[in-house]
Structures are given as structure tokens and as C-alpha cells.
Design an enzyme around this catalytic site. Structure first.
Site, PDB file in Angstrom:
ATOM      1  N   TYR A 142      37.803  19.187 -67.288  1.00  0.00           N
ATOM      2  CA  TYR A 142      37.305  20.458 -66.757  1.00  0.00           C
ATOM      3  C   TYR A 142      37.362  20.378 -65.241  1.00  0.00           C
ATOM      4  CZ  TYR A 142      34.181  24.374 -65.612  1.00  0.00           C
ATOM      5  OH  TYR A 142      33.646  25.531 -65.090  1.00  0.00           O
ATOM      6  N   ASP A 237      40.371  14.884 -59.405  1.00  0.00           N
ATOM      7  CA  ASP A 237      39.187  15.742 -59.359  1.00  0.00           C
ATOM      8  C   ASP A 237      37.968  14.813 -59.385  1.00  0.00           C
ATOM      9  OD1 ASP A 237      37.914  18.596 -61.258  1.00  0.00           O
ATOM     10  OD2 ASP A 237      36.973  17.251 -59.797  1.00  0.00           O
ATOM     11  N   LYS A 265      29.330  18.695 -55.837  1.00  0.00           N
ATOM     12  CA  LYS A 265      28.090  18.068 -56.329  1.00  0.00           C
ATOM     13  C   LYS A 265      27.396  17.208 -55.273  1.00  0.00           C
ATOM     14  CE  LYS A 265      29.774  18.350 -61.071  1.00  0.00           C
ATOM     15  NZ  LYS A 265      28.910  19.238 -61.870  1.00  0.00           N
TER      16      LYS A 265
HETATM   17  P1  KE4 Z   1      31.502  23.812 -59.855  1.00  0.00           P
HETATM   18  O1  KE4 Z   1      32.348  25.024 -59.591  1.00  0.00           O
HETATM   19  O2  KE4 Z   1      30.641  23.940 -61.086  1.00  0.00           O
HETATM   20  O3  KE4 Z   1      30.710  23.348 -58.607  1.00  0.00           O
HETATM   21  O4  KE4 Z   1      32.470  22.567 -60.131  1.00  0.00           O
HETATM   22  C1  KE4 Z   1      33.427  22.675 -61.159  1.00  0.00           C
HETATM   23  C2  KE4 Z   1      33.798  21.278 -61.628  1.00  0.00           C
HETATM   24  C3  KE4 Z   1      34.994  20.730 -61.197  1.00  0.00           C
HETATM   25  N1  KE4 Z   1      35.367  19.482 -61.574  1.00  0.00           N
HETATM   26  C4  KE4 Z   1      34.571  18.728 -62.369  1.00  0.00           C
HETATM   27  C5  KE4 Z   1      35.023  17.348 -62.756  1.00  0.00           C
HETATM   28  C6  KE4 Z   1      33.331  19.234 -62.832  1.00  0.00           C
HETATM   29  O5  KE4 Z   1      32.550  18.466 -63.633  1.00  0.00           O
HETATM   30  C7  KE4 Z   1      32.936  20.535 -62.454  1.00  0.00           C
HETATM   31  C8  KE4 Z   1      31.636  21.157 -62.929  1.00  0.00           C
HETATM   32  N2  KE4 Z   1      30.902  20.404 -63.912  1.00  0.00           N
HETATM   33  C9  KE4 Z   1      30.065  21.187 -64.812  1.00  0.00           C
HETATM   34  C10 KE4 Z   1      29.435  20.297 -65.891  1.00  0.00           C
HETATM   35  N3  KE4 Z   1      30.018  19.035 -66.058  1.00  0.00           N
HETATM   36  C11 KE4 Z   1      29.013  21.917 -64.043  1.00  0.00           C
HETATM   37  C12 KE4 Z   1      27.889  22.468 -64.889  1.00  0.00           C
HETATM   38  C13 KE4 Z   1      28.111  23.902 -65.244  1.00  0.00           C
HETATM   39  O6  KE4 Z   1      29.256  24.318 -65.472  1.00  0.00           O
HETATM   40  O7  KE4 Z   1      27.084  24.600 -65.309  1.00  0.00           O
END
Ligand code: KE4
Length: 425
Positions: A142, A237, A265
Site C-alpha cells: 500500500y 516507500d 509518519k
Molecule cells: P498517508 O497518506 O496515509 O500519510 O500515507 C500513505 C502510506 C504510504 N505508504 C505506506 C507504506 C503506508 O503505510 C501508508 C499509510 N499507512 C496506512 C496504514 N498502514 C495509514 C492508516 C490509514 O490509512 O488510515
């Protein structure tokens, strides 16, 4: 009716599912989410006064725990001078230099406001730099919710991607090919067949979004070699792994250098920050220097940058990653002991302070094997742990995070709860 239930009803009338991000709705485990009143250190309190040991940590950013005094003080102090200017500030330079110092491959980088923005922008740079349109990702990976990345393997495997969400045009999804994580032979075969079309491979160097799945020995090195041989870019990523599994993320831990890196994060310390960056010759293609456009009203926001600087400074303290490793190992040992005692088949994958307990015999090395986990069993375990005051990710396919605010006693409490929860569920 609890205050959380009342709030969920009110929220659901005006926000889809009552939540501002889908996983928060507990659809993966059933039941209703609690609403948070406050948090401090390793603990959360809900609006009904219940407290929980928190192993979600806002999905990764809170490696120092909730509301560390230094972050609260820094953000408050900066806010008194203004909350956003839409103009450059000294602190943004300091944060960019700190990130580049930790990730030498990021000679130049751009701050944005989320991991999604970081990943979508890195993809655009890769397409702009190579003049190629096809990108490769991995099943269960993801990278935020940009259209090109909400794609899963088509029926023909890697022949074409199909949308993983309504609203993603099939024509766009077809430009994203998806392979099995850790399957280097599949990557080599795809490049042999379609190498000249491929702009980049984007990978979570340690997967976190299918649950934690570490790279097999040689997998990352193989990706580095194949992409370089075919003139494609390798995008790590590191939105989760950056500053989590080492100060220099997976690139430090595994010694493999990416062409472009996405962060998020932790670098915002709980406020909205993302970043993407890489070799100077790539990043000098980004506006206003070059033809790849990307922009953002709140990019480099002073409050978020202040929180990020405090976080990275704390992570440079000696022994921090040894402590995170020790805490993660203690958490893992507690879960393994609980599973052995209760005779429940559990496979724990862990890298440093990120871990997942899969409810299956294992091993879990990719999304296919992750999906053999018993989701109903995980859901029962999740609720049994919640009832014992331990908050885990409301999905089998996420990571649990241990922070520097967790003490040994907290992990031992979680282990005791796990033993009871596994026996009871
Ligand atoms: P954000 O747009 O959520 O800040 O980041 C996206 C993203 C990109 N790459 C990786 C490896 C990620 O894990 C994420 C976002 N992670 C999710 C849960 N693992 C965020 C939680 C959510 O979607 O509410």
C-alpha cells in the site's frame, strides 16, 4: 449507550462510516470504534473514560509515544509565531538536511503533507525522468490512495493491473503491474518481457500493509540489480520503515540504496508531513527547477516541521534503536509464549519495533500467505485484548508498533492479556 456509540451515530450522519480513514471504522474486526478523548505516553483514553495500552500509535508516527513534552512545547512555541505562511522558513531547511543526513540517497527532497502525496509524486518523477509509463508494485503493498497505486493484479497476473477502487480508470490501472512480494523470479521475468516500458518499481522494503512481511534475503538487492539493468528506477516507500527500523530506515538496515524514497509518519511526529526525494539529477526535474509539477499549500508546515525536528533529534540519541529492538523482541516473545500456552497457531513477523501476529501456522512471506490467516480468529483476539485494555490494529493486515514510551511492564501486561485473550477466543 456509550458516548462513543452516540458519537459514532452523529459522525456517521456527516462523515462516511463516521471516520476520516476507513480502517478506523473497525470493519476488519467488527464492532464499533471508540472515540478518543486524550492520550499520553503509551496510553489512550476513550470518551467513556476507558484507558488502553496503545500499539497502533496512530499507524506508525508516534515512535516517541503520545504527546511527548518536547513536541507539545515545540509546536506550541512555533504556533505563537504563526501556523502557516505559504513561504519558506528556516526550520524546513533544517528538517530537509536532517532527512538527507539520515538517507544519503535523498540528496534532494521535497516536503509534502502525507505519504500519499510522497508516493504519487515519486511516481510522477520516475515517469517524468524515464519517459516511461508502466510502474510495478506488489500485491499487498500500500502506497497511499493515488489512482495509479490503487491497483491489484489483473486476472493475467502481471499482464495488466485492474482497479482496486471504484473511480480508478481501467486505462490508468493497466499501467500498474502487480507481482507477488518477495518473488524475485517474477520480477526478472516481467523485466525480461517488458523492461523498456517500466518507469519504476515501488516497494515497501519491509511490508507493513499486509501485516509485517520482511524482505527475503536477496529480494531488495535483486530489485536494485534488475531495475538498474533495465534503466528503471527503484522507489522505496519508507513511509513506515523510515526512522522506524533504523535511523536511516531500510536503506541503512539492509544496505540497499533506492533511487527515490518516500517518507511520512515519523518525520511529522504525529503532525501531517510526507517527503519524497532522491538523487539530485532526478529531483532537479521537479518544479520550479524542471518539468515535473508538484505543489502543496501546507507543504513544510511550520508546526509539523517543528514536531518532526524534535522527533528526529530524539531518535539520534545513543541506544534508541537498541531499546526499540529490545521492546519489540519482548512483545514478540510474549505473544509467542501466549500462543504456545493456548495451542493457537500464530506466526509472528517482526522487524525492530513493528510486528504482526498472523493467526495461521505460517510462514507468512507475501500477501497470499498472509491471507491464509484466520481473520475471524484475529477479530475475536482483537476484541478480547481490547476488553483487557490493550488496543491493537483493528485489522489482521496491519502492523503493531512499540514506542519509546512503552515500558517493559506495559509489554508484560500485554503478554498476560494475550495469554488470556488467546485462551478465551
Ligand atoms: P498517508 O497518506 O496515509 O500519510 O500515507 C500513505 C502510506 C504510504 N505508504 C505506506 C507504506 C503506508 O503505510 C501508508 C499509510 N499507512 C496506512 C496504514 N498502514 C495509514 C492508516 C490509514 O490509512 O488510515
Amino acid at each position: 449507550m456509550t458516548k462513543s456509540s452516540e458519537l459514532l451515530r452523529a459522525a456517521s450522519r456527516v462523515i462516511p462510516g463516521g471516520v476520516n480513514s476507513p480502517v478506523r471504522a473497525f470493519r476488519g474486526v467488527g464492532g464499533e470504534p471508540f472515540f478518543v478523548a486524550r492520550a499520553e505516553g503509551a496510553r489512550l483514553w476513550d470518551v467513556d473514560g476507558r484507558s488502553y495500552l496503545d500499539f497502533v500509535g496512530s499507524w506508525g508516527p508516534l515512535i516517541l509515544g503520545h504527546a511527548p513534552a518536547a513536541i507539545v512545547e515545540a509546536v506550541s512555541e512555533v504556533a505563537r509565531r504563526g501556523t502557516s505562511y505559504g513561504a519558506p522558513t528556516p526550520a524546513e531547511v533544517e528538517l530537509a538536511e536532517a532527512i538527507s543526513g539520515a538517507f544519503p540517497s535523498m540528496e534532494m527532497l521535497r516536503l509534502v503533507s502525507s505519504g500519499t502525496e510522497a508516493a504519487m509524486s515519486a511516481i510522477r518523477v520516475a515517469r517524468g525522468a524515464t519517459g516511461r509509463d508502466v510502474i510495478v508494485k506488489f500485491d499487498g503493498g500500500y502506497h497511499g490512495h493515488a489512482d495509479s497505486l490503487l491497483v491489484r493484479a489483473g486476472s493475467g497476473g502481471a499482464t495488466f493491473g485492474v482497479p482496486d477502487s471504484a473511480g480508478v480508470p481501467a486505462a490508468l490501472a493497466a499501467l500498474t503491474l502487480t507481482l507477488g512480494y518477495n518473488d524475485l523470479d517474477a520480477v526478472r521475468s516481467l523485466f525480461a518481457a517488458r523492461g523498456p516500458e517500466i518507469a519504476a518499481v515501488i516497494v515497501e522494503p519491509v511490508a507493513g500493509n499486509m501485516g509485517v512481511v520482511p524482505p527475503k534475503p536477496g529480494f531488495l538487492e535483486g530489485l536494485r540489480e534488475v531495475t538498474r539493468a533495465h534503466g528503471a528506477l527503484l522507489i522505496f516507500d519508507e513511509v513506515i520503515t523510515g526512522f522506524r527500523i533504523a535511523y536511516g530506515g531500510a536503506q541503512q538496515r539492509y544496505g540497499v540504496t533506492a533511487d527515490l524514497t518516500c517518507l511520512g509518519k515519523i518525520i511529522g511526529g504525529g503532525l501531517p508531513v510526507g517527503a519524497y526525494g532522491g538523487r539530485r539529477e532526478l529531483m532537479e526535474r521537479v518544479a520550479p527547477l524542471g518539468p515535473v509539477y508538484q505543489a502543496g499549500t501546507l507543504s513544510g508546515n511550520p508546526l509539523a516541521v517543528a514536531a518532526g525536528l524534535v522527533t528526529l533529534r530524539a531518535l539520534r540519541e545513543p541506544g534508541v534503536y537498541d531499546r526499540l529492538e529490545a521492546l519489540g523482541a519482548r512483545m514478540e516473545a510474549g505473544i509467542v509464549r501466549a500462543a504456545e500456552k493456548s495451542g493457537v497457531a500464530v506466526a509472528v513477523n517482526r522487524v525492530g519495533s513493528m510486528l504482526t501476529a498472523f493467526f495461521c501456522p505460517g510462514p507468512v512471506t507475501d500477501y497470499e500467505s498472509a491471507k491464509t490467516a484466520d481473520r475471524e480468529r484475529y477479530a475475536r483476539y482483537f476484541h478480547a485484548m481490547l476488553a483487557r485494555g490493550v488496543y491493537l490494529a483493528p485489522s489482521q493486515f496491519e502492523a503493531a508498533f512499540v514506542s519509546l514510551a512503552h515500558r517493559e511492564a506495559d509489554l508484560d501486561e500485554a503478554a498476560r492479556a494475550a495469554a488470556e485473550a488467546m485462551a478465551a477466543s
